[in-house]
Design a protein around this motif. Sequence first.
Motif, short mmCIF file in Angstrom:
data_model
loop_
_atom_site.label_atom_id
_atom_site.label_comp_id
_atom_site.label_asym_id
_atom_site.label_seq_id
_atom_site.Cartn_x
_atom_site.Cartn_y
_atom_site.Cartn_z
N THR A 183 0.83 -1.20 0.00
CA THR A 183 0.00 0.00 0.00
C THR A 183 0.87 1.25 0.00
O THR A 183 1.89 1.30 0.66
CB THR A 183 -0.90 0.03 1.25
N GLU A 210 0.09 5.50 0.19
CA GLU A 210 -0.90 6.57 0.30
C GLU A 210 -0.17 7.89 0.36
O GLU A 210 0.76 8.07 1.13
CB GLU A 210 -1.76 6.39 1.56
N GLN A 248 -0.89 12.08 0.58
CA GLN A 248 -1.87 13.13 0.85
C GLN A 248 -1.26 14.47 0.49
O GLN A 248 -0.12 14.76 0.86
CB GLN A 248 -2.29 13.12 2.31
N THR A 265 -6.07 12.78 -1.69
CA THR A 265 -5.40 11.56 -1.26
C THR A 265 -5.37 10.59 -2.42
O THR A 265 -6.39 10.35 -3.07
CB THR A 265 -6.15 10.91 -0.07
N CYS A 278 -4.47 6.70 -3.06
CA CYS A 278 -4.23 5.42 -2.39
C CYS A 278 -4.00 4.35 -3.46
O CYS A 278 -4.80 4.23 -4.38
CB CYS A 278 -5.44 4.99 -1.57
#
Length: 141
Positions: free
Chosen positions: A72, A74, A76, A108, A110
């Motif tokens: 993962t 992510e 921002q 964001t 992801c």
Amino acid sequence: MADYRLDDLIHTLARALALTRHRCAHTHLQRLQARLGSGQTLAVSSLVDGRWLQQDVPLAELIVPRGILATTLEVQIDCALDEVAGVDGQPPMIALRPCMEAAEHRLTICLHGGTPLCGELLLDGQILRRFSLDPSSPAEA
């Protein structure tokens, strides 16, 4: 109308995640080789029909990539919203302007999974779009 700069950013992040996954697997294999000796295989004995058989198992087969890899990413980005006039009869659009300081809005990005990567683009926690992409492909997200 697609924002190709945003799509390019998403693809750059996807390639970075894929590269990180590859590096994790490579590092894991190197550590495994260091612990088990300098050879590329591991001698394994197994009992078959009452007899012990010896096999050489390649070290690379001992890796379960999905179990050890980064899965993962992510990112921002604090941003402001600007209204941009439509071009060639298109309706007005909203442009996101990244800010160095805290802003009213947060974009964001992801990314999760393997190949293909799945992802979401969110603004202030609300999904703008979901996508699936192959990090090695330059295709649009």
